[in-house]
Write an enzyme that holds these catalytic residues in place. Sequence first.
Site, short mmCIF file in Angstrom:
data_model
loop_
_atom_site.label_atom_id
_atom_site.label_comp_id
_atom_site.label_asym_id
_atom_site.label_seq_id
_atom_site.Cartn_x
_atom_site.Cartn_y
_atom_site.Cartn_z
CG HIS A 12 -70.40 -8.86 33.67
ND1 HIS A 12 -71.82 -7.96 33.98
CD2 HIS A 12 -70.99 -8.36 32.18
CE1 HIS A 12 -72.75 -7.70 33.48
NE2 HIS A 12 -72.29 -7.60 32.04
CG HIS A 59 -76.10 -9.92 29.25
ND1 HIS A 59 -75.51 -10.37 30.45
CD2 HIS A 59 -75.13 -8.95 29.05
CE1 HIS A 59 -74.96 -9.87 30.86
NE2 HIS A 59 -74.09 -8.66 30.09
CG HIS A 196 -69.21 -2.17 27.26
ND1 HIS A 196 -70.12 -1.90 28.59
CD2 HIS A 196 -70.36 -3.52 27.25
CE1 HIS A 196 -70.29 -3.32 29.28
NE2 HIS A 196 -70.72 -4.10 27.88
CD GLU A 243 -72.86 -4.73 30.91
OE1 GLU A 243 -73.68 -5.62 30.42
OE2 GLU A 243 -71.67 -4.31 31.50
C1 DHB Z 1 -69.19 -8.30 25.93
C2 DHB Z 1 -70.67 -8.33 26.68
C3 DHB Z 1 -71.27 -8.12 27.86
O1 DHB Z 1 -71.89 -8.86 28.38
C4 DHB Z 1 -70.25 -7.08 28.48
O2 DHB Z 1 -70.71 -6.14 29.06
C5 DHB Z 1 -68.85 -6.94 27.83
C6 DHB Z 1 -68.41 -7.62 27.22
C7 DHB Z 1 -69.53 -9.10 24.31
O3 DHB Z 1 -69.75 -9.36 24.05
O4 DHB Z 1 -67.99 -8.19 23.85
FE FE Z 2 -72.52 -7.30 30.20
#
Ligand code: DHB
Ligand code: FE
Length: 283
Positions: A12, A59, A196, A243
Amino acid sequence: MAQLTAGVGCSHVPAIGIAMDQGITEQPYWVPAFEGFEFSRKWMKDNKPDVIFLVYNDHCTAFDASCIPTFALGCAAEYHPADEGWGPRPVPVVKGHQRLSSHIAQSVILDEFDLTIMNEMEVDHGLTVPMSIMFGEIAQDDDWPCLVVPLCVNVVQYPPPTGNRCFQLGKAIRRAIDSYDEDLNVMIFGTGGMSHQLQAERAGLINADWDKRFLDMMTEDPIAASQITHEEYLRETGSEGIEMVMWHVMRGALNDKVTEVHRHYHVPASNTAVGHIILENHE
Ligand code: DHB
Ligand code: FE
C-alpha cells in the site's frame, strides 16, 4: 449466503496513490509498477465483489500514541479518507456495510477474538491505495464500486500481533462470512509490505529473494508462512516489513488450497518493494 471468493495481497505504498492522483503513472519510473496492476483491474471488473473485507494498518492517522488497538473493526456507515504527509487523497468516501460489520463483530468476538469496535474512523493510504490499485482512477464525487469492511491492525507500535494470531483471526473471519445470511460476493484484502525500512541505517533495504519466497508460501504453504517470527521479518525485510503479518489474516480466511491467478513484484516504489498476489478461493 455470503461467499468468500478471493483474497488479494497488496502493498500500500503511498507514492502509488500519489502517482495516480497527480496523473504521472505514464512516467518511466511508474510504468513497470502499474503494468502489473492491469490484469488486476480487469479481473476486478470480471469478478465484481459486493464487499471487500480490507485488512490494513493505520499510519498515525486515525490513531496516535494515545490509543493503539491491536485489531480495530470498522462498523461505520462510511469512512473518510485522511493522511499525514500529502494529506487526504482525492478519492471517494469509503462506504461500509454496517450489517455485515455487526455480524462479523458478534461472530468473531464470541469466537474469542477481542476486537475493538470503531463506529467512526478515518482511513489512510493503507486502505485507499489498495482500492486504487485494484479499481483504477475513480473521481472523488463518484462511488467506489463496492462496500468495504475495514480491519485495522497495529503494526506501528511494538508489539504487533503474531503471524499465527493473524492467521487464526482470518479463520474466525471466514466463519463469520460463511454464516452471514445475505447473498454477497465477499473478497478479502491483506495489505502492506513487502520488504521495507523507511528510516535509520538500513533505510531502503530490499530483500527480493525473501519477498518472493513469502509470495510462494502465501499460495502453497500458508501455515508455514504464518509461523514466521517478528525477528525474521525485522532481520530479513527491515523494520516496516512487519506489515506483512496482515497478509496472514487474508490467507487464514481462504481455503487451504487456492488458485494463484496473478502475481506482480516490482522494485522500487518509493523506498520499498511492491508485492501483489491474487488468490481465488474455489470450493
Ligand atoms: C511508505 C509508507 C508505507 O506505509 C508503506 O507501507 C510503504 C512505503 C513510504 O512512505 O514510502
Ligand atoms: Fe504502510
